[in-house]
Design an enzyme around this catalytic site. Structure first.
Site, PDB file in Angstrom:
ATOM      1  N   TYR A   1      -7.951  -8.678   7.739  1.00 23.35           N
ATOM      2  CA  TYR A   1      -7.670  -8.957   6.212  1.00 23.35           C
ATOM      3  C   TYR A   1      -7.937  -9.509   4.875  1.00 23.35           C
ATOM      4  CZ  TYR A   1      -3.888 -10.142   7.874  1.00 23.35           C
ATOM      5  OH  TYR A   1      -2.688 -11.433   8.293  1.00 23.35           O
TER       6      TYR A   1
ATOM      7  N   CYS B   1       1.356 -16.258  12.068  1.00 19.34           N
ATOM      8  CA  CYS B   1       2.455 -14.941  11.180  1.00 19.34           C
ATOM      9  C   CYS B   1       3.332 -14.516  12.627  1.00 19.34           C
ATOM     10  CB  CYS B   1       2.544 -14.285  10.092  1.00 19.34           C
ATOM     11  SG  CYS B   1       0.799 -13.355  10.486  1.00 19.34           S
TER      12      CYS B   1
ATOM     13  N   TRP C   1       4.851  -3.599  10.819  1.00 15.16           N
ATOM     14  CA  TRP C   1       4.434  -4.266   9.476  1.00 15.16           C
ATOM     15  C   TRP C   1       5.336  -4.065   8.231  1.00 15.16           C
ATOM     16  CZ3 TRP C   1       1.112  -8.635   9.658  1.00 15.16           C
ATOM     17  CH2 TRP C   1       0.141  -8.429  11.229  1.00 15.16           C
TER      18      TRP C   1
ATOM     19  N   ARG D   1       0.722  -1.253   0.287  1.00 17.59           N
ATOM     20  CA  ARG D   1      -0.035   0.164  -0.248  1.00 17.59           C
ATOM     21  C   ARG D   1       0.903   1.121  -0.104  1.00 17.59           C
ATOM     22  NH1 ARG D   1      -1.206   1.672   6.462  1.00 17.59           N
ATOM     23  NH2 ARG D   1      -0.202  -0.448   7.371  1.00 17.59           N
TER      24      ARG D   1
ATOM     25  N   ASP E   1      -6.082  -8.897  12.278  1.00 22.22           N
ATOM     26  CA  ASP E   1      -5.432  -8.497  12.885  1.00 22.22           C
ATOM     27  C   ASP E   1      -5.839  -8.357  14.627  1.00 22.22           C
ATOM     28  OD1 ASP E   1      -3.198  -6.909  13.586  1.00 22.22           O
ATOM     29  OD2 ASP E   1      -4.222  -5.554  11.677  1.00 22.22           O
TER      30      ASP E   1
ATOM     31  N   GLU F   1      -2.613   0.594  12.341  1.00 22.14           N
ATOM     32  CA  GLU F   1      -2.463   0.382  10.959  1.00 22.14           C
ATOM     33  C   GLU F   1      -2.722   1.892  10.617  1.00 22.14           C
ATOM     34  OE1 GLU F   1      -0.938  -2.066  11.418  1.00 22.14           O
ATOM     35  OE2 GLU F   1      -2.621  -3.290  12.451  1.00 22.14           O
TER      36      GLU F   1
ATOM     37  N   LYS G   1       6.295  -3.831   3.083  1.00 20.59           N
ATOM     38  CA  LYS G   1       6.392  -3.029   1.809  1.00 20.59           C
ATOM     39  C   LYS G   1       7.221  -2.549   1.706  1.00 20.59           C
ATOM     40  CE  LYS G   1       2.595  -1.902   4.672  1.00 20.59           C
ATOM     41  NZ  LYS G   1       2.515  -2.304   6.276  1.00 20.59           N
TER      42      LYS G   1
HETATM   43  C1  BEZ Z   1      -0.267  -3.143   6.511  1.00 23.04           C
HETATM   44  O1  BEZ Z   1      -0.767  -3.296   5.926  1.00 23.04           O
HETATM   45  O2  BEZ Z   1       0.383  -2.316   7.395  1.00 23.04           O
HETATM   46  C2  BEZ Z   1      -1.082  -4.264   7.652  1.00 23.04           C
HETATM   47  C3  BEZ Z   1      -1.892  -5.681   6.243  1.00 23.04           C
HETATM   48  C4  BEZ Z   1      -3.019  -6.634   6.913  1.00 23.04           C
HETATM   49  C5  BEZ Z   1      -2.275  -6.549   8.576  1.00 23.04           C
HETATM   50  C6  BEZ Z   1      -2.084  -5.857   9.492  1.00 23.04           C
HETATM   51  C7  BEZ Z   1      -1.118  -5.128   8.848  1.00 23.04           C
END
Ligand code: BEZ
Length: 396
Positions: free
Chosen positions: A258, A321, A355, A53, A276, A101, A358
């Site tokens: 999610y 996870c 997190w 994202r 989450d 988040e 990304k």
């Molecule tokens: C994130 O985009 O940081 C994220 C996505 C799913 C679960 C937790 C964090």
């Protein structure tokens, strides 16, 4: 005589490999050590995909995702394969709910500020477009079409290949027992011997405190073993963007869910979803069971039964996870040198918690900046590692 390097990276996961590759690219003699071996699915990297994202509620993190995108493109080009799949990133729910988040409404304002495109949608539109149902009528949200999923295994393979091709010394199955920083560098003692380097990067994920504690410091992190489930598509033609629903917390959990869309590298008729839930932290990563908490799996199934008719709510498979998050919900990551943590910590770079998948190509570059130049042009001031104010008390 201890073997000498300019940089020793402890932890050969995505951040460690990314830094190792980029440090070597800049000419540094680099060693990456991993106690388990490379390309494993331990720590936080388990699973086939991660959310990509651009949008963030925090402006400094938003700037970092914007800076990460060209680094992903460079990595894709060097690896000659696609790593980010732009299936869109859909955030919806109660727009004022605040989580680690982010917040939907504030994030939309940031997208306006940074000129990032998105489409705002009501609950009815989200139901019509994506097949959700029974959403509370006050739910709203946005689709950011450039978001999506990251191919985790391909990313790890690309990073490992680049580290190897550039001449990083990669030693798997060698556990670091002790770091001894001094004014000139750091001695790294492993179960096989000793090394010496000007700088060390600690990229050990949930194990970060194992090497900091003997030096008299610990980061205030919580480790959550979070569930993931694979569900079968009941409507074979249906697909989803990555989606995240922001709901008011319940008494028992954070009530966030999610899910990913289909991806080309997983069974075609299944998608993965997760809660989450930042609840029941575990005391140490070694306490992880690998088995999802059945109550959390049931909560996912119940949410799906109520809101996602395109999926069969009975899980096909479950996994977990490890999410390592700063205990302070206002800070999302620890990134910087350990100068404020331990004596001669200026020679130890720490990248821990959050997190972070990304950001992987960017984080590797920033860690290389910090290790080789002592500074970075990116604004990471808020993320600087600081000592834990207290010991966590609620961990099992
Ligand atoms: C994130 O985009 O940081 C994220 C996505 C799913 C679960 C937790 C964090």
């Amino acid at each position: 005589m201890a073997e000498e390097f300019d940089l020793i990276v402890v932890g050969g996961g995505p951040v460690g490999l990314s830094c190792g590759w980029q440090a070597r690219e800049r000419g540094a003699r680099t060693l990456v050590l991993d106690k388990t071996g490379f390309l494993n699915e331990q720590c936080g990297t388990s699973g086939a995909e991660r959310h990509w994202r651009l949008q963030y509620t925090q402006q400094d993190l938003f700037r970092l995702t914007l800076a990460a995108l060209p680094e992903w493109r460079r990595l894709e080009s060097l690896a000659d394969r696609k790593l980010i799949h732009e299936i869109g990133s859909l955030w919806f729910g109660d727009v004022t709910v605040s989580t680690n988040e982010g917040r939907i409404a504030d994030t939309a304002r940031n997208m306006d500020r940074f000129d990032v495109r998105y489409e705002w949608m009501t609950a009815a539109e989200i139901e019509r477009r994506f097949g959700f149902r029974n959403l509370p009528s006050h739910f709203e949200g946005f689709l950011q079409p450039d978001g999506g999923t990251i191919d985790v295994r391909a990313t790890l393979g690309a990073l490992y290949g680049l580290a190897q091709a550039n001449g990083v010394v990669l030693r798997g199955g060698e556990a670091v027992r002790e770091l001894v920083p001094d004014a000139d560098g750091v001695t790294v003692r492993t179960d096989r011997g000793s090394y010496r380097a000007a700088k060390v990067l600690l990229a050990t994920g949930p194990f970060v405190n194992d090497l900091l504690e003997p030096l008299g410091a610990r980061l205030d992190v919580n480790i959550f073993e979070m569930a993931l489930v694979s569900l079968r598509l009941a409507q074979p033609d249906r697909d989803f963007p990555f989606w995240f629903v922001f709901q008011q917390p319940t008494e028992d959990d954070t009530n966030l869910f999610y899910g990913f869309g289909r991806n080309p590298w997983s069974p075609h008729e299944q998608v993965r979803l997760g809660p989450d839930f930042e609840v029941n932290p575990i005391r140490h990563a070694s306490k992880a069971t690998g088995r999802p908490d059945p109550r959390h799996v049931d909560r996912v199934s119940a949410w799906v039964a109520e809101h996602l008719p395109a999926l069969d709510p009975e899980p096909v498979r479950g996994s977990t996870c490890l999410a390592v998050l700063p205990a302070d919900p206002n800070r999302q990551f620890y990134l910087g040198t350990a100068g404020n943590l331990v004596p001669h910590g200026e020679n130890v770079v720490v990248c821990a918690a959050g997190w972070g998948f990304k950001f992987v190509p960017l984080l590797g570059g920033i860690c290389a900046d910090l290790a080789l130049e002592g500074t970075t042009t990116h604004d990471i001031s808020r993320l600087s590692p600081t000592r834990a104010a207290h010991e966590a008390t609620s961990a099992r």
